[in-house]
Design an enzyme around this catalytic site. Structure first.
Site, PDB file in Angstrom:
ATOM      1  N   PRO A  42      83.154  31.129  47.723  1.00  0.00           N
ATOM      2  CA  PRO A  42      83.147  32.570  47.467  1.00  0.00           C
ATOM      3  C   PRO A  42      82.549  33.306  48.659  1.00  0.00           C
ATOM      4  O   PRO A  42      81.492  32.930  49.155  1.00  0.00           O
ATOM      5  CB  PRO A  42      82.215  32.705  46.249  1.00  0.00           C
ATOM      6  N   ALA A  76      81.870  37.415  49.840  1.00  0.00           N
ATOM      7  CA  ALA A  76      81.950  38.817  49.415  1.00  0.00           C
ATOM      8  C   ALA A  76      82.901  39.592  50.310  1.00  0.00           C
ATOM      9  O   ALA A  76      82.838  39.504  51.537  1.00  0.00           O
ATOM     10  CB  ALA A  76      80.564  39.453  49.450  1.00  0.00           C
ATOM     11  N   GLN A  93      82.524  33.200  40.420  1.00  0.00           N
ATOM     12  CA  GLN A  93      81.139  32.942  40.796  1.00  0.00           C
ATOM     13  C   GLN A  93      80.260  34.102  40.332  1.00  0.00           C
ATOM     14  O   GLN A  93      80.558  35.268  40.594  1.00  0.00           O
ATOM     15  CB  GLN A  93      80.948  32.759  42.301  1.00  0.00           C
ATOM     16  N   CYS A 150      72.752  32.734  48.337  1.00  0.00           N
ATOM     17  CA  CYS A 150      72.826  33.934  49.161  1.00  0.00           C
ATOM     18  C   CYS A 150      71.515  34.165  49.921  1.00  0.00           C
ATOM     19  O   CYS A 150      70.454  34.247  49.311  1.00  0.00           O
ATOM     20  CB  CYS A 150      73.141  35.143  48.291  1.00  0.00           C
ATOM     21  N   ASN A 206      78.896  21.670  51.955  1.00  0.00           N
ATOM     22  CA  ASN A 206      79.308  22.943  52.554  1.00  0.00           C
ATOM     23  C   ASN A 206      78.532  23.145  53.845  1.00  0.00           C
ATOM     24  O   ASN A 206      77.345  22.853  53.909  1.00  0.00           O
ATOM     25  CB  ASN A 206      79.032  24.073  51.550  1.00  0.00           C
ATOM     26  N   GLY A 207      79.221  23.643  54.872  1.00  0.00           N
ATOM     27  CA  GLY A 207      78.552  23.949  56.132  1.00  0.00           C
ATOM     28  C   GLY A 207      79.224  23.290  57.309  1.00  0.00           C
ATOM     29  O   GLY A 207      79.327  22.067  57.368  1.00  0.00           O
ATOM     30  N   ASP A 208      79.720  24.108  58.247  1.00  0.00           N
ATOM     31  CA  ASP A 208      80.300  23.638  59.504  1.00  0.00           C
ATOM     32  C   ASP A 208      81.570  22.813  59.326  1.00  0.00           C
ATOM     33  O   ASP A 208      81.807  21.857  60.069  1.00  0.00           O
ATOM     34  CB  ASP A 208      79.269  22.840  60.325  1.00  0.00           C
ATOM     35  N   GLY A 256      84.081  27.723  53.770  1.00  0.00           N
ATOM     36  CA  GLY A 256      83.863  29.161  53.797  1.00  0.00           C
ATOM     37  C   GLY A 256      84.391  29.768  55.078  1.00  0.00           C
ATOM     38  O   GLY A 256      85.582  30.026  55.229  1.00  0.00           O
TER      39      GLY A 256
END
Length: 376
Positions: A20, A22, A76, A107, A209-211, A233
């Site tokens: 997700p 924004a 979410q 967040c 999650n990440g990179d 993301g």
């Protein structure tokens, strides 16, 4: 190479989830990503504030509109008050607004952490437990998952405690962004933390999650951490066809998308068109699309004046005309596969007064912490 990923009754094959974001992962962008994936994977809505949902805020009700082809429908939620989270989840379950609920504890935005929300919240173990308990009990048959970070900063790491609480309260799966709140999106994601969480909570799926900037990164994360799936993301910003690559990679194929600028331009116009249809106003859709222009054009030879011009268009005809002036035969540029989106890091995390004194005391978190912000 991986066990099939299940989120409650929903098989997620391949084990790839759109994070997700924004202002980004609205229905039009999810539609694009899903088209490229051939309908495979899981695509989560942008973050919805529980209080705004319960109050049936008009903008919020628009954000939870799913395209008829979206299955499962994933929402979410962001909330800090257990009672309000419980009401929002019950509303979703009773009114059949979604098939899966994800809770945001990732967040890092100051206006959220200042109130004790997002990535600040798991530090308060009892508050986290109370929110998860209300959500799971209110959801009925709907699976509840959560997304979180490693902790507030290197001195206040929370992910292992939070993972154990999640298992005890009946959460279906956990996604871990391998950064602290203090890191925002800077530095390098700590994939070792994802591996440690997987070892710590073997009972439920753990997603990393990440990179993840390429399909190869996704396979490497699964191989190195043992995680059950990946959450993507910023890697897909201006690149929804990354989901075609991810499906190919997990299915053992090596044919990856390398669109020339002509194909990229067509996707840009389609994206802007979908936004216009979704908002009911072509101009509004094109204006909303402006933020995507630089991401789509990353690495291509497009002069700064033309980039500026494309980023202030307000009609589909204007957007198309500008794109048609480019050298559309340019092949996919070598440098376009790398990082994109925000990369700021090493921020002081803004927290409520006295927040770090007691990791168990829940006092001081009120409903005013419910604000709109990024999904983390």
């Amino acid at each position: 190479m991986t066990h099939p990923l299940s989120i409650g009754p929903h098989a997620v094959v391949p084990p790839v989830v759109l994070a997700p974001m924004a202002g980004i992962t609205n229905a039009p962008f999810r539609t694009l990503c899903r088209e490229f994936s051939g309908g495979k994977g899981l695509f989560v809505s942008e973050m919805i504030t529980t209080r705004a949902l319960v109050e049936r805020n008009e903008k919020t009700m628009q954000l939870i509109r799913f395209d008829a082809s979206e299955r499962p429908r994933s929402i979410q939620l962001y909330g800090v008050d257990p009672a309000t989270v419980g009401k929002a989840v019950r509303m979703i379950a009773e009114e059949d607004l979604a098939d899966h609920i994800d809770l945001n504890f990732g967040c890092p935005v100051p206006k959220v952490t200042r109130k004790g929300g997002g990535s600040a919240l798991p530090y308060k173990r009892n508050l986290l437990r109370a929110i998860l308990r209300e959500a799971v009990s209110g959801a009925g048959d709907l699976p509840v998952t959560m997304k979180m970070r490693k902790g507030i900063d290197d001195d206040h790491i929370t992910y292992l405690d939070a993972g154990r609480i999640a298992v005890e309260e009946g959460v279906t799966a956990i996604a871990l962004h391998g950064r602290t709140a203090a890191q925002h999106y800077g530095g390098t994601a700590d994939w070792d933390a994802i591996a440690r969480l997987k070892e710590h909570v073997p009972e439920i799926p753990v997603l990393g999650n990440g990179d993840i900037w390429s399909a190869g990164d996704a396979l490497r994360m699964v191989r190195e951490t043992g995680c059950d799936g990946v959450v993507v993301g910023r890697g897909c910003l201006g690149r929804p066809w990354l989901f075609a690559d991810l499906v190919a990679a997990f299915e053992g194929r090596t044919s990856f998308a390398r669109p020339a600028l002509r194909e990229v331009a067509d996707v840009m116009v389609r994206h802007a068109t979908l936004l216009g249809e979704w908002t009911g106003d072509e101009s509004k859709g094109v204006v909303d699309f402006r933020k995507h222009v630089a991401w789509y054009l990353k690495g291509f030879a497009v002069g700064s004046e033309m980039r500026k011009r494309l980023a202030i268009t307000s009609s589909l005809a204007e957007l198309r005309a500008g794109l048609d002036e480019l050298d559309l035969d340019q092949p996919w540029p070598a440098g376009a596969d790398g990082p994109r989106g925000r990369t700021s890091g090493n921020n002081r995390v803004v927290l409520p007064d006295g927040w770090l004194k007691d990791p168990y005391d829940c006092a001081g978190v009120g409903e005013d912490a419910e604000l709109d912000a990024s999904g983390g």
